[in-house]
Write a protein that holds these residues in place. Structure first.
Motif, PDB file in Angstrom:
ATOM      1  N   MET A 176      45.194  91.491  14.727  1.00 38.59           N
ATOM      2  CA  MET A 176      45.395  92.887  15.132  1.00 38.59           C
ATOM      3  C   MET A 176      44.475  93.337  16.253  1.00 38.59           C
ATOM      4  O   MET A 176      44.607  94.457  16.738  1.00 38.59           O
ATOM      5  N   THR A 177      43.519  92.505  16.684  1.00 38.47           N
ATOM      6  CA  THR A 177      42.646  92.917  17.773  1.00 38.47           C
ATOM      7  C   THR A 177      43.282  92.585  19.121  1.00 38.47           C
ATOM      8  O   THR A 177      44.120  91.685  19.231  1.00 38.47           O
ATOM      9  N   ASP A 178      42.853  93.290  20.160  1.00 38.59           N
ATOM     10  CA  ASP A 178      43.334  92.987  21.504  1.00 38.59           C
ATOM     11  C   ASP A 178      42.954  91.561  21.901  1.00 38.59           C
ATOM     12  O   ASP A 178      43.733  90.862  22.558  1.00 38.59           O
ATOM     13  N   ALA A 179      41.748  91.140  21.514  1.00 33.00           N
ATOM     14  CA  ALA A 179      41.289  89.795  21.868  1.00 33.00           C
ATOM     15  C   ALA A 179      42.192  88.731  21.258  1.00 33.00           C
ATOM     16  O   ALA A 179      42.499  87.716  21.894  1.00 33.00           O
ATOM     17  N   TYR A 180      42.629  88.965  20.028  1.00 30.95           N
ATOM     18  CA  TYR A 180      43.519  87.998  19.374  1.00 30.95           C
ATOM     19  C   TYR A 180      44.839  87.888  20.129  1.00 30.95           C
ATOM     20  O   TYR A 180      45.301  86.781  20.435  1.00 30.95           O
ATOM     21  N   PHE A 181      45.432  89.002  20.449  1.00 32.40           N
ATOM     22  CA  PHE A 181      46.725  88.971  21.141  1.00 32.40           C
ATOM     23  C   PHE A 181      46.581  88.397  22.555  1.00 32.40           C
ATOM     24  O   PHE A 181      47.457  87.669  23.025  1.00 32.40           O
ATOM     25  N   ASP A 182      45.480  88.704  23.230  1.00 30.36           N
ATOM     26  CA  ASP A 182      45.249  88.127  24.551  1.00 30.36           C
ATOM     27  C   ASP A 182      45.158  86.609  24.474  1.00 30.36           C
ATOM     28  O   ASP A 182      45.684  85.891  25.342  1.00 30.36           O
ATOM     29  N   ALA A 183      44.475  86.110  23.446  1.00 28.57           N
ATOM     30  CA  ALA A 183      44.335  84.661  23.277  1.00 28.57           C
ATOM     31  C   ALA A 183      45.686  83.998  22.996  1.00 28.57           C
ATOM     32  O   ALA A 183      45.965  82.898  23.495  1.00 28.57           O
ATOM     33  N   GLU A 184      46.527  84.674  22.218  1.00 26.82           N
ATOM     34  CA  GLU A 184      47.848  84.123  21.923  1.00 26.82           C
ATOM     35  C   GLU A 184      48.710  84.073  23.184  1.00 26.82           C
ATOM     36  O   GLU A 184      49.421  83.094  23.427  1.00 26.82           O
ATOM     37  N   ARG A 185      48.645  85.120  23.998  1.00 29.14           N
ATOM     38  CA  ARG A 185      49.397  85.128  25.258  1.00 29.14           C
ATOM     39  C   ARG A 185      48.924  84.010  26.184  1.00 29.14           C
ATOM     40  O   ARG A 185      49.730  83.285  26.775  1.00 29.14           O
ATOM     41  N   LYS A 186      47.612  83.896  26.335  1.00 28.40           N
ATOM     42  CA  LYS A 186      47.059  82.874  27.219  1.00 28.40           C
ATOM     43  C   LYS A 186      47.459  81.478  26.756  1.00 28.40           C
ATOM     44  O   LYS A 186      47.822  80.623  27.573  1.00 28.40           O
ATOM     45  N   ALA A 187      47.411  81.253  25.454  1.00 26.01           N
ATOM     46  CA  ALA A 187      47.781  79.936  24.928  1.00 26.01           C
ATOM     47  C   ALA A 187      49.227  79.606  25.264  1.00 26.01           C
ATOM     48  O   ALA A 187      49.537  78.473  25.681  1.00 26.01           O
ATOM     49  N   ALA A 188      50.123  80.562  25.095  1.00 27.47           N
ATOM     50  CA  ALA A 188      51.537  80.313  25.379  1.00 27.47           C
ATOM     51  C   ALA A 188      51.756  80.029  26.867  1.00 27.47           C
ATOM     52  O   ALA A 188      52.497  79.103  27.234  1.00 27.47           O
ATOM     53  N   ASN A 189      51.118  80.800  27.729  1.00 29.62           N
ATOM     54  CA  ASN A 189      51.257  80.557  29.165  1.00 29.62           C
ATOM     55  C   ASN A 189      50.671  79.209  29.569  1.00 29.62           C
ATOM     56  O   ASN A 189      51.249  78.486  30.382  1.00 29.62           O
ATOM     57  N   ASP A 190      49.520  78.856  29.006  1.00 25.92           N
ATOM     58  CA  ASP A 190      48.903  77.561  29.304  1.00 25.92           C
ATOM     59  C   ASP A 190      49.802  76.416  28.833  1.00 25.92           C
ATOM     60  O   ASP A 190      49.915  75.372  29.502  1.00 25.92           O
ATOM     61  N   ASN A 191      50.441  76.594  27.690  1.00 27.93           N
ATOM     62  CA  ASN A 191      51.317  75.542  27.168  1.00 27.93           C
ATOM     63  C   ASN A 191      52.532  75.324  28.062  1.00 27.93           C
ATOM     64  O   ASN A 191      52.956  74.188  28.296  1.00 27.93           O
ATOM     65  N   ILE A 192      53.096  76.407  28.565  1.00 25.12           N
ATOM     66  CA  ILE A 192      54.240  76.272  29.472  1.00 25.12           C
ATOM     67  C   ILE A 192      53.820  75.548  30.749  1.00 25.12           C
ATOM     68  O   ILE A 192      54.545  74.683  31.268  1.00 25.12           O
ATOM     69  N   ALA A 193      52.652  75.875  31.255  1.00 25.22           N
ATOM     70  CA  ALA A 193      52.149  75.187  32.440  1.00 25.22           C
ATOM     71  C   ALA A 193      51.947  73.702  32.173  1.00 25.22           C
ATOM     72  O   ALA A 193      52.274  72.847  33.015  1.00 25.22           O
ATOM     73  N   ALA A 194      51.430  73.368  30.986  1.00 21.18           N
ATOM     74  CA  ALA A 194      51.211  71.965  30.632  1.00 21.18           C
ATOM     75  C   ALA A 194      52.534  71.208  30.522  1.00 21.18           C
ATOM     76  O   ALA A 194      52.651  70.049  30.949  1.00 21.18           O
ATOM     77  N   LEU A 195      53.560  71.845  29.969  1.00 21.84           N
ATOM     78  CA  LEU A 195      54.874  71.204  29.882  1.00 21.84           C
ATOM     79  C   LEU A 195      55.448  70.937  31.271  1.00 21.84           C
ATOM     80  O   LEU A 195      56.182  69.960  31.476  1.00 21.84           O
ATOM     81  N   GLY A 196      55.102  71.795  32.228  1.00 28.78           N
ATOM     82  CA  GLY A 196      55.589  71.607  33.581  1.00 28.78           C
ATOM     83  C   GLY A 196      55.082  70.340  34.238  1.00 28.78           C
ATOM     84  O   GLY A 196      55.651  69.871  35.234  1.00 28.78           O
ATOM     85  N   ASN A 197      54.008  69.755  33.691  1.00 34.83           N
ATOM     86  CA  ASN A 197      53.443  68.519  34.233  1.00 34.83           C
ATOM     87  C   ASN A 197      54.023  67.275  33.571  1.00 34.83           C
ATOM     88  O   ASN A 197      53.549  66.164  33.816  1.00 34.83           O
ATOM     89  N   ILE A 198      55.030  67.456  32.725  1.00 32.55           N
ATOM     90  CA  ILE A 198      55.639  66.340  31.993  1.00 32.55           C
ATOM     91  C   ILE A 198      57.086  66.172  32.455  1.00 32.55           C
ATOM     92  O   ILE A 198      57.832  67.153  32.542  1.00 32.55           O
ATOM     93  N   ASP A 199      57.473  64.940  32.736  1.00 32.74           N
ATOM     94  CA  ASP A 199      58.836  64.627  33.154  1.00 32.74           C
ATOM     95  C   ASP A 199      59.698  64.482  31.899  1.00 32.74           C
ATOM     96  O   ASP A 199      59.670  63.451  31.232  1.00 32.74           O
ATOM     97  N   ARG A 200      60.460  65.522  31.583  1.00 30.46           N
ATOM     98  CA  ARG A 200      61.261  65.516  30.361  1.00 30.46           C
ATOM     99  C   ARG A 200      62.246  64.354  30.341  1.00 30.46           C
ATOM    100  O   ARG A 200      62.547  63.792  29.272  1.00 30.46           O
TER     101      ARG A 200
END
Length: 606
Positions: free
Chosen positions: A78-102
């Motif tokens: 419920m804290t802003d820090a928690y939600f910010d961390a969840e957003r950052k993790a999701a964006n970082d994960n999408i970027a990481a998938l972009g470096n993989i040849d599906r």
């Protein structure tokens, strides 16, 4: 040894006239290591890194798996820090998938890639405007919230272990975070009051009632005192006395005062401004939020009107099957009169909680004897059968499932509801067990989490359409296992199928068409043999958690359709046990991904 640029330069100078390359950076080293990995290994690393980071942000997820590294905390939900961390993790994960040849991934890894990508995008959408602002300011209601989850969790009968001194100490530390979380909820509610996004008067009143019920209990009667009534044998008398004192103090000086603050705030400040209309249609931004929730829940691009019409069609079809049972048992009245007969005839009642419990024990043994006809692989985790605790049974559904641990050390639990026993009837018992227990949630959740070849997010994650769709589909296996030869038991499964069909009508009716609570209850009573207590609890559940109830029927219809497709195309090559293994062995997939997987399996069998 860390190779710093300064160290590399000194080595180069010692070589005198030998030409040297530019010094390597940490990023160069990472890239070089990544280049040596296969695409599948890169993907596995993305999954593993995300899972480890996620467990730190969400320590309860670790504890439910039996991972005790973070067991002294609940997390900063419920804290802003928690939600910010969840957003950052999701964006970082999408970027990481972009470096993989599906294209270079194995078929199973492609499935994992697609599911993970979808999960990250959905997480970002839910944590973005306007959906985030419409949800975060409504942190709890009577069906969803730490105030009802945590008492069972910390009771000594839930997921939190109480085997060691450290376990008892960790529980006290979690209590302190729980108190902070209750106060944090008040802050989020106040934000909603300021923005005009508020819960319903009904759901808030129910939360107040839940808090009052717990506050009426003495410290010794509270579920939080439960661990002191069953100390491990190696605890000394002095340790038992010390923990007993600490647990009583935590209840009386910390938890109950926090409950009181939340109760008084909701009663005096929030309830007067809560909304009258029950559906999201009546909430600021509600129509937009409901459209998002539908697609997120059913994992298909469907709209409210389409789902409402499917529900009406299914209600009509199931009514026809019910009429056949009414005729078979020679009941001379109308179908609504037959519903009333089933609600009130004493032969369809259990005399006591103990008799109801034994009835479910007997059903479990019967199912165990025939389950092998449908499944190649059975879960390692055992399945326990329990009634809900009395402090929470009033607002719970007819049954639910709590998962066990992957190694089977903590069993899965099928909970059934014994509240207001005269309102509960016996024909639905078999199908409820098949749904919540075996082969429903217990098989689906246990088989996935016991498969160590899957990435953690597939072993332990999921989506409601698959999870609840499978459980509803599992009810229909009672026909193939010979469990519905008695017409009343068959009527019981039709009743449960009717419930899920009515949900399509009622959930969309409440949240997109403006139905009232009473209108929804009346619709359910008119089209089923449900008692008013159950119908009321169901409708209030739909009001509390919009769209969740849509997942059952949409998921089950999809799995049944795929099964018929496989039967038709494979003919004599079709093996139902193989089909079930294909559906279950990669965890809870979005329905679009599941359909692609089964199509590929059919093609491979040909």
């Amino acid at each position: 040894m860390k190779l710093t640029p300064k160290f590399l330069l000194s080595v180069a100078l010692a070589a005198l006239a030998v030409p040297i390359a530019a010094p390597a950076t940490a990023q160069d080293t990472i890239k070089a290591e990544a280049a040596q990995l296969t695409e599948g290994e890169k993907l596995a690393k993305v999954f593993a890194d995300d899972d480890e980071a996620s467990l730190k942000r969400n320590p309860l997820n670790a504890l439910f798996r039996g991972d005790m590294r973070y067991a002294d905390r609940l997390g900063d939900f419920m804290t802003d820090a928690y939600f910010d961390a969840e957003r950052k993790a999701a964006n970082d994960n999408i970027a990481a998938l972009g470096n993989i040849d599906r294209a270079k991934l194995s078929p199973t890894d492609k499935i994992a890639y697609d599911v993970f990508m979808r999960n990250q995008k959905d997480a970002i959408k839910g944590l973005s405007s306007p959906y985030f602002e419409l949800s975060v300011v409504r942190p709890i209601n009577h069906f969803f919230g730490f105030h009802t989850f945590y008492p069972n969790f910390a009771s000594g009968q839930g997921a939190a272990p109480f085997k060691t001194r450290v376990d008892y100490e960790n529980n006290l530390k979690r209590h302190k975070e729980f108190v902070v979380m209750l106060d944090r909820a008040i802050g989020r509610f106040r934000e909603g009051m300021a923005s005009g996004v508020v819960e319903t008067k009904m759901t808030v009143s129910n939360v107040i009632d839940q808090l009052d019920t717990q506050l009426k209990q003495s410290a010794e009667e509270s579920p939080y005192f439960g661990p002191t009534k069953n100390f491990p044998a190696d605890f000394t008398d002095a340790e038992k006395a010390a923990f007993t004192r600490q647990y009583r103090d935590a209840i009386e000086k910390d938890i109950y005062p926090a409950y009181t603050r939340l109760r008084d705030f909701l009663k005096n400040d929030y309830l007067p401004v809560a909304r009258e209309g029950h559906g999201l249609k009546y909430m600021k931004g509600g129509d937009q939020l409901y459209s998002y929730l539908i697609e997120s829940t059913v994992t298909l691009p469907m709209r409210a009107d389409e789902i409402h019409n499917i529900g009406l069609s299914e209600v009509a079809r199931i009514k026809g099957e019910m009429e056949k049972v009414r005729t078979e048992v020679n009941f001379k009245g109308t179908l609504p009169e037959f519903f009333d007969h089933l609600r009130h005839d004493p032969k369809f009642k259990m005399a006591s909680r103990e008799a109801l419990t034994q009835g479910y024990y007997d059903i479990g043994k019967t199912v165990d004897a025939v389950i092998g006809t449908q499944f190649k692989y059975l879960p390692k985790a055992p399945l326990e059968i329990r009634p809900y605790e009395e402090f929470r049974e009033k607002y719970e559904a007819g049954g639910s499932y709590q998962q066990g641990t992957p190694d089977g050390s903590r069993p899965g639990i099928f909970y059934f509801n014994a509240y207001d026993l005269p309102s509960r009837t016996t024909p639905g018992m078999t199908t409820l067990y098949l749904h919540e227990g075996a082969p429903g949630h217990h098989f689906q959740i246990s088989i996935a989490q016991e498969n160590e070849k899957l990435p953690a997010f597939m072993r332990f994650g999921g989506n409601t359409a698959y999870v609840e769709g499978w459980a509803l589909y599992a009810e229909t296996l009672g026909y193939e296992m010979g469990l519905y030869t008695d017409p009343y038991q068959r009527f019981g499964t039709l009743s449960d199928e009717m419930l899920r069909a009515m949900r399509l009508v009622v959930d969309t009716g409440i949240h997109s068409k403006g139905w009232s609570r009473e209108q929804a209850i009346d619709y359910m009573l008119a089209n089923s043999d449900m008692g008013r207590t159950d119908a009321t609890a169901e409708v209030e559940r739909y009001i509390a958690i919009p769209s969740q109830a849509l997942a059952y029927k949409i998921g089950a219809l999809t799995i049944s359709r795929l099964k018929e497709k496989a039967k038709t195309e494979l003919g004599g090559k079709f093996d139902v046990r193989e089909f079930h293994n294909e559906v279950l062995n990669t965890g809870a997939l979005p329905l679009t991904v599941l359909e692609k997987k089964i199509d590929d399996w059919i093609a491979s069998k040909k």
